[in-house]
Write a protein that holds these residues in place. Structure first.
Motif, PDB file in Angstrom:
ATOM      1  N   MET C   1       0.809  -1.426  -0.538  1.00 19.46           N
ATOM      2  CA  MET C   1      -0.408  -0.304  -0.440  1.00 19.46           C
ATOM      3  C   MET C   1       1.086   0.997  -0.111  1.00 19.46           C
ATOM      4  SD  MET C   1      -3.037  -0.208  -0.173  1.00 19.46           S
ATOM      5  CE  MET C   1      -3.763   1.402  -1.191  1.00 19.46           C
ATOM      6  N   HIS C   2       1.580   0.870   0.821  1.00 16.23           N
ATOM      7  CA  HIS C   2       2.220   2.322   1.151  1.00 16.23           C
ATOM      8  C   HIS C   2       3.425   2.597  -0.565  1.00 16.23           C
ATOM      9  CE1 HIS C   2       2.375   4.544   4.730  1.00 16.23           C
ATOM     10  NE2 HIS C   2       4.372   4.947   4.124  1.00 16.23           N
ATOM     11  N   ARG C   3       3.664   1.577  -1.708  1.00 15.45           N
ATOM     12  CA  ARG C   3       4.272   1.919  -2.192  1.00 15.45           C
ATOM     13  C   ARG C   3       3.893   2.521  -3.511  1.00 15.45           C
ATOM     14  NH1 ARG C   3       8.814   0.985  -4.464  1.00 15.45           N
ATOM     15  NH2 ARG C   3       9.052   0.832  -6.244  1.00 15.45           N
ATOM     16  N   LEU C   4       2.376   2.011  -3.609  1.00 16.17           N
ATOM     17  CA  LEU C   4       1.439   2.568  -4.226  1.00 16.17           C
ATOM     18  C   LEU C   4       1.160   4.237  -4.268  1.00 16.17           C
ATOM     19  CD1 LEU C   4      -1.191  -0.586  -4.528  1.00 16.17           C
ATOM     20  CD2 LEU C   4       0.961   0.681  -7.015  1.00 16.17           C
ATOM     21  N   GLU C   5       0.614   3.809  -2.697  1.00 15.58           N
ATOM     22  CA  GLU C   5       1.314   5.481  -2.456  1.00 15.58           C
ATOM     23  C   GLU C   5       1.835   6.612  -3.020  1.00 15.58           C
ATOM     24  OE1 GLU C   5       0.175   6.275   1.719  1.00 15.58           O
ATOM     25  OE2 GLU C   5      -1.229   4.409   2.076  1.00 15.58           O
ATOM     26  N   GLU C   6       3.458   5.935  -3.045  1.00 14.10           N
ATOM     27  CA  GLU C   6       4.215   6.939  -2.912  1.00 14.10           C
ATOM     28  C   GLU C   6       3.947   7.411  -4.412  1.00 14.10           C
ATOM     29  OE1 GLU C   6       7.862   4.557  -1.781  1.00 14.10           O
ATOM     30  OE2 GLU C   6       7.236   5.750   0.130  1.00 14.10           O
ATOM     31  N   ILE C   7       4.029   5.938  -5.769  1.00 12.68           N
ATOM     32  CA  ILE C   7       4.404   6.384  -6.717  1.00 12.68           C
ATOM     33  C   ILE C   7       2.935   6.590  -7.423  1.00 12.68           C
ATOM     34  CG2 ILE C   7       4.045   4.800  -8.863  1.00 12.68           C
ATOM     35  CD1 ILE C   7       4.011   2.238  -7.551  1.00 12.68           C
ATOM     36  N   TRP C   8       2.060   6.991  -6.705  1.00 10.73           N
ATOM     37  CA  TRP C   8       0.733   7.542  -7.033  1.00 10.73           C
ATOM     38  C   TRP C   8       1.169   9.175  -7.154  1.00 10.73           C
ATOM     39  CZ3 TRP C   8      -3.106   7.556  -9.775  1.00 10.73           C
ATOM     40  CH2 TRP C   8      -4.309   8.405  -9.968  1.00 10.73           C
ATOM     41  N   ILE C   9       1.823   9.786  -5.432  1.00 14.31           N
ATOM     42  CA  ILE C   9       1.928  10.940  -5.148  1.00 14.31           C
ATOM     43  C   ILE C   9       2.742  11.642  -6.687  1.00 14.31           C
ATOM     44  CG2 ILE C   9       3.378  12.123  -3.620  1.00 14.31           C
ATOM     45  CD1 ILE C   9       1.282  11.259  -1.521  1.00 14.31           C
ATOM     46  N   THR C  10       4.118  10.805  -6.700  1.00 10.75           N
ATOM     47  CA  THR C  10       5.239  10.796  -7.283  1.00 10.75           C
ATOM     48  C   THR C  10       4.378  11.017  -8.613  1.00 10.75           C
ATOM     49  OG1 THR C  10       6.670   9.095  -6.664  1.00 10.75           O
ATOM     50  CG2 THR C  10       7.532  10.306  -8.680  1.00 10.75           C
ATOM     51  N   LEU C  11       3.266  10.009  -8.907  1.00 13.74           N
ATOM     52  CA  LEU C  11       3.265  10.083 -10.623  1.00 13.74           C
ATOM     53  C   LEU C  11       2.337  11.934 -11.055  1.00 13.74           C
ATOM     54  CD1 LEU C  11       2.032   7.091 -11.493  1.00 13.74           C
ATOM     55  CD2 LEU C  11       3.820   8.108 -13.090  1.00 13.74           C
ATOM     56  N   SER C  12       1.812  12.476  -9.670  1.00 12.21           N
ATOM     57  CA  SER C  12       1.075  13.367  -9.861  1.00 12.21           C
ATOM     58  C   SER C  12       1.888  14.613 -10.072  1.00 12.21           C
ATOM     59  CB  SER C  12      -0.258  14.019  -8.748  1.00 12.21           C
ATOM     60  OG  SER C  12      -0.471  12.900  -8.191  1.00 12.21           O
ATOM     61  N   VAL C  13       2.506  14.209  -9.013  1.00 14.24           N
ATOM     62  CA  VAL C  13       3.584  15.672  -9.000  1.00 14.24           C
ATOM     63  C   VAL C  13       4.871  15.789 -10.437  1.00 14.24           C
ATOM     64  CG1 VAL C  13       5.908  16.609  -7.870  1.00 14.24           C
ATOM     65  CG2 VAL C  13       4.110  15.509  -6.858  1.00 14.24           C
ATOM     66  N   GLY C  14       5.233  14.906 -10.589  1.00 16.70           N
ATOM     67  CA  GLY C  14       5.798  14.692 -12.180  1.00 16.70           C
ATOM     68  C   GLY C  14       4.724  15.325 -13.202  1.00 16.70           C
ATOM     69  N   LEU C  15       3.615  14.379 -13.438  1.00 20.73           N
ATOM     70  CA  LEU C  15       2.473  15.669 -13.780  1.00 20.73           C
ATOM     71  C   LEU C  15       2.251  17.001 -14.400  1.00 20.73           C
ATOM     72  CD1 LEU C  15       0.360  13.357 -16.225  1.00 20.73           C
ATOM     73  CD2 LEU C  15      -1.083  14.089 -14.483  1.00 20.73           C
ATOM     74  N   LEU C  16       2.580  17.168 -12.693  1.00 15.90           N
ATOM     75  CA  LEU C  16       2.171  18.815 -12.497  1.00 15.90           C
ATOM     76  C   LEU C  16       3.375  19.352 -13.415  1.00 15.90           C
ATOM     77  CD1 LEU C  16       1.002  21.132 -11.576  1.00 15.90           C
ATOM     78  CD2 LEU C  16       2.498  20.353  -9.649  1.00 15.90           C
ATOM     79  N   LEU C  17       4.588  19.057 -13.196  1.00 17.39           N
ATOM     80  CA  LEU C  17       5.733  19.620 -13.654  1.00 17.39           C
ATOM     81  C   LEU C  17       6.367  18.986 -15.240  1.00 17.39           C
ATOM     82  CD1 LEU C  17       8.369  18.055 -10.784  1.00 17.39           C
ATOM     83  CD2 LEU C  17       7.188  20.788 -10.853  1.00 17.39           C
ATOM     84  N   VAL C  18       5.210  18.577 -15.879  1.00 18.59           N
ATOM     85  CA  VAL C  18       5.233  18.247 -17.442  1.00 18.59           C
ATOM     86  C   VAL C  18       5.287  19.248 -17.435  1.00 18.59           C
ATOM     87  CG1 VAL C  18       4.881  16.874 -19.326  1.00 18.59           C
ATOM     88  CG2 VAL C  18       5.813  15.688 -17.481  1.00 18.59           C
ATOM     89  N   PHE C  19       3.601  19.121 -17.140  1.00 13.38           N
ATOM     90  CA  PHE C  19       2.498  20.232 -17.532  1.00 13.38           C
ATOM     91  C   PHE C  19       2.392  21.249 -17.348  1.00 13.38           C
ATOM     92  CE2 PHE C  19      -2.377  21.531 -17.609  1.00 13.38           C
ATOM     93  CZ  PHE C  19      -2.167  20.865 -18.675  1.00 13.38           C
ATOM     94  N   MET C  20       3.763  22.080 -16.769  1.00 14.66           N
ATOM     95  CA  MET C  20       4.098  23.313 -16.364  1.00 14.66           C
ATOM     96  C   MET C  20       4.998  23.607 -17.569  1.00 14.66           C
ATOM     97  SD  MET C  20       2.622  25.124 -14.099  1.00 14.66           S
ATOM     98  CE  MET C  20       3.468  26.512 -14.448  1.00 14.66           C
ATOM     99  N   LEU C  21       6.441  22.740 -17.635  1.00 16.51           N
ATOM    100  CA  LEU C  21       6.843  23.256 -19.454  1.00 16.51           C
ATOM    101  C   LEU C  21       6.197  23.215 -20.114  1.00 16.51           C
ATOM    102  CD1 LEU C  21       9.941  20.417 -18.116  1.00 16.51           C
ATOM    103  CD2 LEU C  21      10.100  22.418 -18.361  1.00 16.51           C
ATOM    104  N   ILE C  22       5.321  22.266 -20.154  1.00 10.77           N
ATOM    105  CA  ILE C  22       4.368  22.812 -21.763  1.00 10.77           C
ATOM    106  C   ILE C  22       4.306  23.913 -22.035  1.00 10.77           C
ATOM    107  CG2 ILE C  22       2.700  21.868 -23.500  1.00 10.77           C
ATOM    108  CD1 ILE C  22       3.207  19.366 -22.072  1.00 10.77           C
ATOM    109  N   ILE C  23       2.906  24.589 -20.903  1.00 14.62           N
ATOM    110  CA  ILE C  23       2.773  25.687 -20.879  1.00 14.62           C
ATOM    111  C   ILE C  23       3.681  26.914 -20.520  1.00 14.62           C
ATOM    112  CG2 ILE C  23       1.148  27.335 -19.242  1.00 14.62           C
ATOM    113  CD1 ILE C  23      -0.184  24.732 -18.205  1.00 14.62           C
ATOM    114  N   GLY C  24       4.477  26.692 -19.923  1.00  8.69           N
ATOM    115  CA  GLY C  24       5.841  27.503 -19.971  1.00  8.69           C
ATOM    116  C   GLY C  24       6.643  27.857 -21.476  1.00  8.69           C
ATOM    117  N   TYR C  25       6.759  26.296 -22.265  1.00  3.96           N
ATOM    118  CA  TYR C  25       7.314  26.409 -23.371  1.00  3.96           C
ATOM    119  C   TYR C  25       6.368  27.370 -24.368  1.00  3.96           C
ATOM    120  CZ  TYR C  25       9.671  24.624 -27.994  1.00  3.96           C
ATOM    121  OH  TYR C  25       9.539  24.869 -28.782  1.00  3.96           O
ATOM    122  N   GLN C  26       5.452  27.207 -24.965  1.00  4.97           N
ATOM    123  CA  GLN C  26       3.909  27.753 -25.173  1.00  4.97           C
ATOM    124  C   GLN C  26       4.035  29.160 -24.679  1.00  4.97           C
ATOM    125  OE1 GLN C  26       0.213  25.339 -24.575  1.00  4.97           O
ATOM    126  NE2 GLN C  26       0.404  24.120 -26.162  1.00  4.97           N
TER     127      GLN C  26
END
Lengths: 95, 460, 153
Positions: C1-26
């Motif tokens: 359970m703990h591991r899945l939580e960590e993966i999920w939060i990492t993915l969420s934050v990672g997604l946010l950062l990728v999103f910011m990069l795209i918006i910033g580039y545009q």
């Protein structure tokens, strides 16, 4: 520490959530205003929805008023119900 | 000595007076300035006075809860606050700090609308409004989320998620919330692109606790469903109590938050916002997020909270009516929000009455979607009537008895939340720092480089 | 359970950062940022202030135009504009009274026009046709009639 954790939870599971009648009255009063607002907002909302779709003509000269008054009553519903619930949720386990 | 109940009654009186005053001024057509009351549209001074009373009422409730909280902490040293109370504390802390912005705005508008001050700074007013405007929706959402986390697991026979993580979500939602309102100003003049970019980031940050919520809820459902004997990848879904309105309504509310949250990410990003700003898309968005996620949770709450408070019982018949109401509401909202999203993408503006702009072909192409919206509105009024009937029936006519206040327990052997989660002083300092980071630069810029102000104008 | 939580939060934050990069580039590299012009004006003196003392369509270059436009309850000045296809048009906008919204349906032109602030937005009209210009911020009793057209020929 173990005791500290289980105590309030045991309390809640044994129906003994501590809302007394006086607190219940507060919550129900907020809830009443909320649902009266929902009723008014709902009726106005239907009128506005039909007007916006061109299916009904409302008296002219009150364009802003119609939109605003509907939104206003919906907001009253959310606000008053939020207070009602938060008060009950707070007083329930914490009293 | 003030006690929380007395303050709640004081709040009730203030809020009711404020509510009535605002409504009367609008009905008299003295305040057709819309919910946002952007200056220089100027309402009657009593309209703003009504808003002040409304805010003072909320503050009375806030202070009552804060005082009660500190008493409880003193009497229960070393104990973490029960989860529901922790959520309620978050709701009132957010409510208090969010409403500071709008209070400053309204207090400056009162002398202006009375003619004592000649002009007002419209961008400062607009920015202070959105300091508050979006957090208010998140306050309702936080109330709904408290039920998702703490009540729904009990209704499905499960346990609540890890207490520490839940409290962390509450803390993040409170600290990060206020700058989220800035995305309403993405196509405004007078704000540099770098400030707007910072705000896109700050708004999107709120998506993280929401994604954590999604994870936690589905984990709780799956565990409960499997415990009840659900097999296979999705077999546990069938084991959930779909026929129980107390579960069904908030469950649909939670599902609606998936498209709702995705739409929110669209609204908060620079370029996509420009496509949908002030179109019916936005109206569709808040019908999904507020009209479904929040309101359906509130409706679901009614079926146990009202009988609980009124010392009555939820009957099987009332439960069935509730299920029917939930279905009508869901269909109505899907029709309404779906058509609004579509019409908005085609450019149909919000906040207007019916118009074809002189039979322009583009405007005529929106009309079919608007008909669907009208159909949704009819279903929704039916839903409202059933719900209002149900609530007052449960309050006054349902059979007398005891109803359970469903509160989920922790998993066996789960660790309690660490005591640092209770450091509200620190969370408030962090909240203020986030607000400062978001607002000091643009507001100072609007004040220091202000154009001549605007006089009050009445265009209706 | 703990591991899945960590993966999920990492993915969420990672997604946010990728999103910011795209918006910033545009926003910063492709110049696709939202309209954010910084220039103030006296909202009660718009008609006397340049360039709004002479609103209209101005050719500024090879198939480049500036349209200087004022907004007031409930009209756009000038109205019924005509421009050639392929023209890059910069709208320079100011309001004489309350807040208005400037939207051209079927394009990405969408900007708030606030009293005291000049707003600018640029768009290239590639397709011919008659586009609807409308006000998308409630501005009073005639708000729903506040519109005009821009015809691309």
């Amino acid at each position: 520490m173990e005791q500290a954790r289980t105590e309030p939870i045991r309390q809640t599971s044994k129906k003994a959530l501590g809302i007394n009648q006086k607190d219940a009255k507060v919550s129900l009063s907020y809830l009443t205003v909320a649902f009266v607002s929902l009723l008014i907002g709902g009726i106005l909302g239907l009128l506005q929805g039909l007007e916006r779709s061109g299916l009904l003509e409302l008296p002219t000269g009150v364009n802003g008023t119609w939109h605003f008054i509907t939104r206003c009553f919906f907001h009253y519903f959310y606000d008053w119900l939020s207070v009602c619930c938060s008060f009950a949720f707070f007083r329930g386990p914490v009293v | 000595m003030f006690n929380v109940r007395k303050l709640a009654w004081v709040g009730f009186a203030f809020m009711l007076t404020g509510t009535a005053l605002v409504a009367v001024m609008i009905i008299l057509n003295e305040a057709s300035v819309l919910y946002t009351f952007y200056p220089p549209l100027a309402a009657h001074p009593f309209f703003y006075v009504g808003l002040v009373l409304l805010v003072l009422g909320i503050w009375a409730c806030c202070f009552g809860v804060f005082i009660n909280y500190s008493h409880w902490r003193k009497a229960h040293r070393g104990q973490p606050t029960p989860l529901l109370a922790f959520f309620a504390m978050g709701v009132f802390v957010l409510w208090f700090f969010a409403s500071i912005g709008i209070t400053i705005e309204v207090l400056t508008l009162i002398p202006w609308s009375m003619g004592l001050v000649e002009t007002t700074n419209v961008m400062v007013g607009r920015t202070l409004f959105w300091w508050f405007g979006h957090s208010l929706v998140n306050i309702w959402y936080l109330v709904a989320a408290s039920v998702w986390y703490v009540v729904v697991p009990k209704l499905i026979g499960g346990r609540h998620f890890n207490e520490k993580l839940i409290k962390l979500v509450v803390i993040l939602l409170v600290i990060l919330n206020i700058p989220g309102g800035f995305h309403h100003q993405i196509v405004d003049p007078g704000i540099s692109l770098s400030i707007k970019y910072l705000h896109v980031f700050m708004s999107l940050a709120i998506a993280v606790p929401s994604l954590m919520t999604a994870f936690a809820m589905f984990a709780v459902f799956e565990r409960a469903g499997r415990r009840l004997g659900g097999k296979g990848l999705l077999g546990w879904l069938k084991k959930l109590p779909w026929g129980d309105v107390r579960f069904l309504a908030p469950m649909i509310a939670m599902i609606a938050f998936i498209p709702g949250g995705a739409g929110g990410i669209v609204n908060t990003s620079n370029q996509l916002n420009q496509v949908i700003h002030n179109t019916l898309w936005v109206v569709g968005h808040f019908h999904v997020t507020v009209g479904m996620s929040v309101v359906m949770t509130f409706f679901g709450i009614c079926y146990w909270l009202v009988p609980y408070l009124a010392k009555r019982r939820l009957t099987a018949k009332m439960n069935r009516l509730g299920v029917i109401q939930t279905i009508i509401w869901t269909v109505g909202m899907v029709l309404m929000a779906g058509s609004q999203h579509a019409a908005g993408l085609l450019g149909d503006p919000r906040r207007t009455s019916f118009t074809t702009y002189g039979d322009h072909s583009t405007a005529l192409s929106w009309i079919p979607y608007e008909y669907v919206m009208g159909m949704g509105a009819v279903l929704l009024l039916i839903g409202v009537l059933i719900q209002v009937y149900a609530v007052f029936h449960m309050m006054f006519f349902a059979p007398k008895g005891e109803t359970e206040f469903p509160v989920a327990e922790a998993e066996d052997g789960a660790a309690p939340a660490p005591m640092w989660t209770e450091r509200w002083g620190l969370w408030i300092v962090l909240l203020l720092m986030v607000v400062a980071m978001a607002y000091v630069v643009p507001i100072m810029d609007f004040i220091l480089n202000a154009p001549p102000g605007s006089p009050p104008i009445k265009t209706w | 359970m703990h591991r899945l939580e960590e993966i999920w939060i990492t993915l969420s934050v990672g997604l946010l950062l990728v999103f910011m990069l795209i918006i910033g580039y545009q926003t910063f590299a492709l110049g696709m940022g939202p309209p954010s012009h910084k220039e103030t004006i006296d909202p009660q003196e718009v008609d006397e202030t340049e360039p709004f003392d002479d609103p209209g369509v101005k050719e500024t270059g090879d198939n480049e135009y500036e349209i200087v436009m004022t907004m007031q309850a409930f009209q756009f000045t000038p109205g019924d504009i005509e421009i050639p296809a392929g023209a890059e048009v910069t709208f320079t906008l100011a309001t004489k009274d309350v807040t208005h919204g400037f939207q051209v349906a079927g394009t990405n032109i969408n900007a708030m026009v606030m009293p005291g602030h000049v707003q600018k937005i640029t768009h290239t009209f590639d397709e011919p046709g008659e586009f609807l210009i409308l006000c998308n911020e409630y501005c009073g009793i005639g708000h729903q009639m506040m519109s005009t057209t821009i015809t691309v020929t």
